[in-house]
Design a protein around this motif. Structure first.
Motif, PDB file in Angstrom:
ATOM      1  N   HIS A 181     -25.900 -47.437 -23.289  1.00 41.98           N
ATOM      2  CA  HIS A 181     -25.473 -48.604 -23.488  1.00 41.98           C
ATOM      3  C   HIS A 181     -24.579 -49.242 -22.411  1.00 41.98           C
ATOM      4  CE1 HIS A 181     -27.773 -49.387 -26.716  1.00 41.98           C
ATOM      5  NE2 HIS A 181     -26.927 -49.396 -27.912  1.00 41.98           N
ATOM      6  N   TYR A 182     -23.381 -48.253 -21.860  1.00 46.32           N
ATOM      7  CA  TYR A 182     -22.948 -47.796 -20.538  1.00 46.32           C
ATOM      8  C   TYR A 182     -24.104 -48.445 -19.782  1.00 46.32           C
ATOM      9  CZ  TYR A 182     -19.611 -46.663 -17.004  1.00 46.32           C
ATOM     10  OH  TYR A 182     -18.759 -46.312 -16.044  1.00 46.32           O
ATOM     11  N   PHE A 183     -24.989 -47.161 -19.215  1.00 48.50           N
ATOM     12  CA  PHE A 183     -25.316 -47.565 -18.674  1.00 48.50           C
ATOM     13  C   PHE A 183     -26.093 -48.154 -18.117  1.00 48.50           C
ATOM     14  CE2 PHE A 183     -24.767 -42.537 -19.138  1.00 48.50           C
ATOM     15  CZ  PHE A 183     -24.351 -42.369 -18.083  1.00 48.50           C
ATOM     16  N   ALA A 184     -26.883 -49.221 -18.789  1.00 49.91           N
ATOM     17  CA  ALA A 184     -27.398 -50.654 -19.042  1.00 49.91           C
ATOM     18  C   ALA A 184     -26.055 -51.584 -18.168  1.00 49.91           C
ATOM     19  CB  ALA A 184     -27.909 -50.793 -20.169  1.00 49.91           C
ATOM     20  N   LEU A 185     -25.167 -51.227 -18.856  1.00 48.39           N
ATOM     21  CA  LEU A 185     -24.100 -52.484 -18.280  1.00 48.39           C
ATOM     22  C   LEU A 185     -23.589 -52.022 -16.797  1.00 48.39           C
ATOM     23  CD1 LEU A 185     -21.540 -54.423 -18.373  1.00 48.39           C
ATOM     24  CD2 LEU A 185     -20.204 -52.326 -19.239  1.00 48.39           C
ATOM     25  N   LYS A 186     -23.480 -50.963 -16.187  1.00 53.02           N
ATOM     26  CA  LYS A 186     -23.370 -50.614 -15.189  1.00 53.02           C
ATOM     27  C   LYS A 186     -25.259 -51.597 -14.669  1.00 53.02           C
ATOM     28  CE  LYS A 186     -25.088 -46.746 -13.025  1.00 53.02           C
ATOM     29  NZ  LYS A 186     -26.167 -46.749 -12.275  1.00 53.02           N
ATOM     30  N   ASN A 187     -26.439 -51.109 -14.914  1.00 50.64           N
ATOM     31  CA  ASN A 187     -27.372 -51.468 -13.574  1.00 50.64           C
ATOM     32  C   ASN A 187     -27.130 -52.502 -14.068  1.00 50.64           C
ATOM     33  OD1 ASN A 187     -28.033 -49.055 -13.454  1.00 50.64           O
ATOM     34  ND2 ASN A 187     -28.896 -48.456 -15.362  1.00 50.64           N
ATOM     35  N   ALA A 188     -26.813 -53.273 -14.871  1.00 51.42           N
ATOM     36  CA  ALA A 188     -27.083 -54.674 -14.881  1.00 51.42           C
ATOM     37  C   ALA A 188     -26.273 -55.546 -13.865  1.00 51.42           C
ATOM     38  CB  ALA A 188     -26.340 -55.599 -16.376  1.00 51.42           C
ATOM     39  N   LEU A 189     -25.196 -54.780 -13.959  1.00 53.33           N
ATOM     40  CA  LEU A 189     -23.940 -55.134 -12.612  1.00 53.33           C
ATOM     41  C   LEU A 189     -24.894 -54.792 -11.027  1.00 53.33           C
ATOM     42  CD1 LEU A 189     -20.380 -54.504 -14.330  1.00 53.33           C
ATOM     43  CD2 LEU A 189     -21.078 -56.701 -14.233  1.00 53.33           C
ATOM     44  N   VAL A 190     -24.643 -53.904 -11.117  1.00 58.53           N
ATOM     45  CA  VAL A 190     -25.591 -53.821  -9.852  1.00 58.53           C
ATOM     46  C   VAL A 190     -25.793 -54.454  -9.685  1.00 58.53           C
ATOM     47  CG1 VAL A 190     -26.908 -51.626  -8.445  1.00 58.53           C
ATOM     48  CG2 VAL A 190     -25.451 -50.604 -10.002  1.00 58.53           C
ATOM     49  N   ALA A 191     -26.612 -55.626 -10.407  1.00 58.34           N
ATOM     50  CA  ALA A 191     -28.216 -56.250 -10.672  1.00 58.34           C
ATOM     51  C   ALA A 191     -27.654 -57.368 -10.277  1.00 58.34           C
ATOM     52  CB  ALA A 191     -29.363 -56.073 -11.068  1.00 58.34           C
ATOM     53  N   MET A 201     -24.547 -56.870  -1.971  1.00 57.25           N
ATOM     54  CA  MET A 201     -24.093 -56.648  -1.354  1.00 57.25           C
ATOM     55  C   MET A 201     -23.473 -55.661  -0.360  1.00 57.25           C
ATOM     56  SD  MET A 201     -20.744 -60.148  -1.809  1.00 57.25           S
ATOM     57  CE  MET A 201     -20.131 -59.521  -1.587  1.00 57.25           C
ATOM     58  N   MET A 202     -23.063 -54.767  -1.141  1.00 52.24           N
ATOM     59  CA  MET A 202     -22.813 -53.167  -0.539  1.00 52.24           C
ATOM     60  C   MET A 202     -23.448 -52.471  -1.773  1.00 52.24           C
ATOM     61  SD  MET A 202     -18.780 -54.082   0.268  1.00 52.24           S
ATOM     62  CE  MET A 202     -18.465 -52.543   0.822  1.00 52.24           C
ATOM     63  N   LEU A 203     -24.488 -52.470  -1.587  1.00 53.11           N
ATOM     64  CA  LEU A 203     -24.720 -51.859  -2.447  1.00 53.11           C
ATOM     65  C   LEU A 203     -24.949 -50.231  -3.276  1.00 53.11           C
ATOM     66  CD1 LEU A 203     -26.735 -51.471  -5.023  1.00 53.11           C
ATOM     67  CD2 LEU A 203     -28.969 -51.333  -3.105  1.00 53.11           C
TER      68      LEU A 203
END
Length: 135
Positions: A4-14, A123-125
């Protein structure tokens, strides 16, 4: 919990605030569902220190609809997650990444070595670097 942490991180990346909110809600639910009695003493000791901050931060992110507010709270979540991953190793490596630009410097955990910055999205991936690899 890590899923779930990694899913959250990926949602923020997107830059997807709705998905970030949903992932944070799932993260909070997972924190509350952890079975402490099954932990070894070292993991349990760390868990007792990080459980409450992680639950509070997860709930806070879940309640926010603003991407920037979610990102600020996510920056705080990475320190307790790092403490936990160091004592509760996973089958694959975890990367502790650092962005020097966000809020004077912010960190996050990632399953992938290539940088995908959750604080700036597209913006700064690729802004940042791997600070540590946790085997």
């Amino acid at each position: 919990l890590f899923t779930h942490y990694f899913a959250l991180k990926n949602a923020l990346v997107a830059s997807d605030a709705t998905a970030a909110s949903a992932s944070a809600a799932e993260f909070s639910t997972a924190v509350k569902a952890v079975q402490m009695e099954r932990m070894n003493p070292e993991v349990h000791g760390v868990w007792m220190q990080v459980m409450e901050p992680m639950a509070n931060l997860g709930e806070g992110i879940a309640s926010k609809k603003d991407l920037e507010a979610q990102r600020k709270a996510f920056a705080e979540l990475s320190a307790p997650m790092l403490a936990l991953v160091k004592v509760a190793p996973r089958p694959e490596p975890v990367y502790y990444d650092h962005c020097p630009m966000y809020e004077g410097g912010a960190n996050w955990l990632s399953q992938e070595k290539p940088i995908k910055n959750p604080f700036y999205g597209s913006m700064m991936l690729t802004c940042g670097s791997v600070k540590q690899t946790i085997p």
